[in-house]
Design an enzyme around this catalytic site. Structure first.
Site, PDB file in Angstrom:
ATOM      1  N   TYR A 168       0.943  -1.039   0.223  1.00 12.76           N
ATOM      2  CA  TYR A 168       0.374   0.263  -0.311  1.00 12.76           C
ATOM      3  C   TYR A 168       0.966   1.020   0.069  1.00 12.76           C
ATOM      4  CZ  TYR A 168      -4.300   2.814   1.049  1.00 12.76           C
ATOM      5  OH  TYR A 168      -5.306   3.183   0.868  1.00 12.76           O
TER       6      TYR A 168
ATOM      7  N   LYS B  26      -2.793   8.630   2.500  1.00 12.06           N
ATOM      8  CA  LYS B  26      -3.906   8.921   3.916  1.00 12.06           C
ATOM      9  C   LYS B  26      -3.207   9.114   5.032  1.00 12.06           C
ATOM     10  CE  LYS B  26      -7.266   6.360   0.662  1.00 12.06           C
ATOM     11  NZ  LYS B  26      -7.377   7.593  -0.050  1.00 12.06           N
TER      12      LYS B  26
HETATM   13  O1  0WD Z   1     -10.909  -1.363  -1.006  1.00 13.75           O
HETATM   14  C1  0WD Z   1     -11.057   0.353  -1.233  1.00 13.75           C
HETATM   15  N1  0WD Z   1     -10.931   0.468  -2.630  1.00 13.75           N
HETATM   16  C2  0WD Z   1     -10.726   0.771  -0.329  1.00 13.75           C
HETATM   17  C3  0WD Z   1     -10.702   2.513  -0.568  1.00 13.75           C
HETATM   18  C4  0WD Z   1     -10.531   1.048   0.771  1.00 13.75           C
HETATM   19  C5  0WD Z   1     -10.700   1.682   1.508  1.00 13.75           C
HETATM   20  C6  0WD Z   1     -10.465   3.697   0.662  1.00 13.75           C
HETATM   21  N2  0WD Z   1     -10.502   2.883  -0.718  1.00 13.75           N
HETATM   22  C7  0WD Z   1     -10.632   4.698  -1.097  1.00 13.75           C
HETATM   23  C8  0WD Z   1      -9.808   5.143  -2.127  1.00 13.75           C
HETATM   24  O2  0WD Z   1      -8.380   5.379  -1.897  1.00 13.75           O
HETATM   25  C9  0WD Z   1     -10.620   6.525  -2.304  1.00 13.75           C
HETATM   26  O3  0WD Z   1     -10.142   7.470  -1.557  1.00 13.75           O
HETATM   27  O4  0WD Z   1     -11.640   4.664  -1.195  1.00 13.75           O
HETATM   28  C10 0WD Z   1     -11.881   6.296  -2.390  1.00 13.75           C
HETATM   29  C11 0WD Z   1     -12.895   6.046  -3.195  1.00 13.75           C
HETATM   30  O5  0WD Z   1     -11.961   4.372  -4.468  1.00 13.75           O
HETATM   31  P1  0WD Z   1     -12.653   3.592  -5.092  1.00 13.75           P
HETATM   32  O6  0WD Z   1     -13.839   3.442  -5.043  1.00 13.75           O
HETATM   33  O7  0WD Z   1     -11.764   2.100  -4.719  1.00 13.75           O
HETATM   34  O8  0WD Z   1     -11.811   3.109  -6.759  1.00 13.75           O
HETATM   35  P2  0WD Z   1     -12.092   3.963  -7.681  1.00 13.75           P
HETATM   36  O9  0WD Z   1     -13.777   3.498  -8.242  1.00 13.75           O
HETATM   37  O10 0WD Z   1     -11.323   3.620  -9.016  1.00 13.75           O
HETATM   38  O11 0WD Z   1     -12.133   5.455  -7.691  1.00 13.75           O
HETATM   39  C12 0WD Z   1     -11.593   6.830  -7.411  1.00 13.75           C
HETATM   40  C13 0WD Z   1     -11.834   7.756  -8.180  1.00 13.75           C
HETATM   41  C14 0WD Z   1     -11.489   7.551  -9.474  1.00 13.75           C
HETATM   42  O12 0WD Z   1     -11.295   6.530 -10.179  1.00 13.75           O
HETATM   43  P3  0WD Z   1     -10.494   5.847 -11.273  1.00 13.75           P
HETATM   44  O13 0WD Z   1     -10.704   4.589 -11.623  1.00 13.75           O
HETATM   45  O14 0WD Z   1     -10.626   6.340 -12.497  1.00 13.75           O
HETATM   46  O15 0WD Z   1      -8.942   6.653 -11.087  1.00 13.75           O
HETATM   47  O16 0WD Z   1     -11.029   8.991  -7.780  1.00 13.75           O
HETATM   48  C15 0WD Z   1     -11.242   9.378  -9.011  1.00 13.75           C
HETATM   49  C16 0WD Z   1     -11.710   9.261 -10.195  1.00 13.75           C
HETATM   50  O17 0WD Z   1     -12.604   9.183 -10.591  1.00 13.75           O
HETATM   51  N3  0WD Z   1      -9.500  10.606  -8.782  1.00 13.75           N
HETATM   52  C17 0WD Z   1      -9.720  11.847  -9.309  1.00 13.75           C
HETATM   53  N4  0WD Z   1     -11.110  12.655  -9.156  1.00 13.75           N
HETATM   54  C18 0WD Z   1     -11.132  13.958  -9.932  1.00 13.75           C
HETATM   55  N5  0WD Z   1      -9.353  14.470  -9.961  1.00 13.75           N
HETATM   56  C19 0WD Z   1      -8.672  11.997  -9.121  1.00 13.75           C
HETATM   57  C20 0WD Z   1      -8.452  13.603  -9.972  1.00 13.75           C
HETATM   58  N6  0WD Z   1      -7.316  14.655 -10.616  1.00 13.75           N
HETATM   59  N7  0WD Z   1      -7.956  11.360 -10.170  1.00 13.75           N
HETATM   60  C21 0WD Z   1      -8.468  10.156  -9.611  1.00 13.75           C
END
Ligand code: 0WD
Length: 268
Positions: free
Chosen positions: A162, A169
Site C-alpha cells: 500500500y 491516507k
Molecule cells: O478497498 C478499497 N477499494 C478502498 C478504497 C478501501 C478503503 C478506502 N478506499 C478509498 C480510496 O483510496 C479512495 O479514496 O476509497 C476512495 C474511492 O476508491 P475506490 O472506489 O476504491 O476506487 P475508484 O472507483 O477507482 O475511485 C477512485 C476515483 C478515480 O477513479 P479512477 O478509477 O478513474 O482512477 O478517484 C477519482 C477517480 O474518479 N480521481 C480523481 N477525481 C478527481 N480528480 C482524480 C482527480 N485528479 N484522480 C482520481
C-alpha cells in the site's frame, strides 16, 4: 414514510431536503457509487463529479439512476475545475471525498524507491484534494453540513504494497481533523470512513490486492467482506443529523478487522 415492523419508520428519508456532492463515482463499482445509492435512497439530492472525458459518459449515465443528478467535471488537480464546481453547485449540505491516485509503480516494492514526482502526485490527488475542495466550496456549504473522506487502515499500520497510498491516507486523516477544527464553529462536521478492502479499479492497482478481501474476511470478528452498500449506509449516518455531534473522527467500516491484534491462524 413506511414502517417496517414498527422499528424503522424514522430511519427512512434521513436526508430529505439535503444536497450532497459526491466525488469519485468513476463507475458502478466505485465506493462512491454505493454511497450515492444509499444517500439517494434516503432522500438526498445528489450532485456528481467526474475527473475527465474518460469517465464522463459512464457518470452521466449513472446520474440518471439518481433522478438525473447534476454532473460536473471536477479534476481536483485543476483550480479552474474546482472554481467551476463552486460556481455551479449552489448551496450544499454535504461533500463526499472519494478520490485517490498513486502511480502503479509506487504500489509495490520498496517505499524508498518512490520518486519525488510520484510522492507529490499521490499527496496532491489523495490528500491535498480535500483541502482544495473544501477551500473552493466553503461558501457553498450550509452551516451544519457534513464532509466525509474515504480512507484505509494502511494510514496508521503497515499494509505491504500500500506504501505511498498509506502515507497519503495518513495526511488525509490529519487533514480531516484540522478541517473539523476550522469548520466546527459553523457546525460543519468533517469525518473519515475507513473502509475494508473492496475490489475496485483503484484497489486493483495495489500489488497482491486480489487475495486481500478473502483474508481480511477470514480474520475479522464479523467474518465477512465489506460491500460498497455497507460503506454507503455509514455515509448516510454521517451525512444525517443523527451524527450531529460527531466530528474529527475516523470511523471504521471493516467488519472489525482494524481491532485485531493477532490473527486467528497465528493464535492457533
Ligand atoms: O478497498 C478499497 N477499494 C478502498 C478504497 C478501501 C478503503 C478506502 N478506499 C478509498 C480510496 O483510496 C479512495 O479514496 O476509497 C476512495 C474511492 O476508491 P475506490 O472506489 O476504491 O476506487 P475508484 O472507483 O477507482 O475511485 C477512485 C476515483 C478515480 O477513479 P479512477 O478509477 O478513474 O482512477 O478517484 C477519482 C477517480 O474518479 N480521481 C480523481 N477525481 C478527481 N480528480 C482524480 C482527480 N485528479 N484522480 C482520481
Amino acid at each position: 414514510m413506511s414502517d417496517r415492523g414498527g422499528r424503522c419508520s424514522d430511519l427512512v428519508g434521513l436526508l430529505d431536503g439535503k444536497t450532497i456532492i459526491v466525488t469519485g463515482v468513476a463507475n458502478r463499482w466505485s465506493i462512491a457509487s454505493g454511497i450515492a445509492r444509499r444517500l439517494h435512497a434516503h432522500g438526498a439530492r445528489l450532485i456528481l463529479t467526474y475527473q475527465g472525458d474518460r469517465v464522463e459518459d459512464a457518470v452521466r449515465d449513472h446520474a440518471e439512476e439518481f433522478g438525473g443528478a447534476p454532473v460536473f467535471e471536477c479534476d481536483v488537480t485543476k483550480d479552474s475545475s474546482l472554481r467551476a464546481l463552486a460556481a455551479g453547485a449552489g448551496k450544499i449540505d454535504g461533500l463526499v471525498h472519494s478520490i485517490a491516485f498513486v502511480k502503479k509503480e509506487d504500489l509495490s516494492g520498496k517505499v524508498y524507491t518512490t520518486s519525488r514526482d510520484g510522492f507529490a502526485m499521490a499527496m496532491d490527488i489523495s490528500a491535498y484534494s480535500l483541502i482544495a475542495l473544501v477551500g473552493h466550496l466553503v461558501d457553498n456549504l450550509n452551516d451544519g453540513a457534513s464532509i466525509m473522506a474515504l480512507t484505509y487502515l494502511g494510514s496508521g499500520q503497515i499494509v505491504p504494497n500500500y506504501n505511498i497510498a498509506g502515507i497519503a491516507k495518513a495526511a488525509l486523516e490529519s487533514t480531516v481533523r484540522y478541517l473539523a477544527f476550522d469548520l466546527g464553529e459553523r457546525g460543519i462536521r468533517v469525518n473519515a470512513i475507513s473502509a475494508g478492502p473492496i475490489k475496485t479499479a483503484s484497489s486493483r492497482q495495489v500489488a497482491g490486492f486480489s487475495a486481500m478481501p478473502g483474508k481480511v474476511a477470514a480474520a475479522s470478528p464479523l467474518k465477512r467482506n465489506i460491500t460498497i452498500d455497507d460503506v454507503g449506509n455509514v455515509a448516510v449516518y454521517l451525512a444525517s443529523d443523527l451524527s450531529s455531534q460527531v466530528t474529527a473522527d475516523v470511523h471504521f467500516v471493516d467488519a472489525g478487522y482494524h481491532a485485531m491484534g493477532m490473527y486467528p491462524e497465528a493464535a492457533s
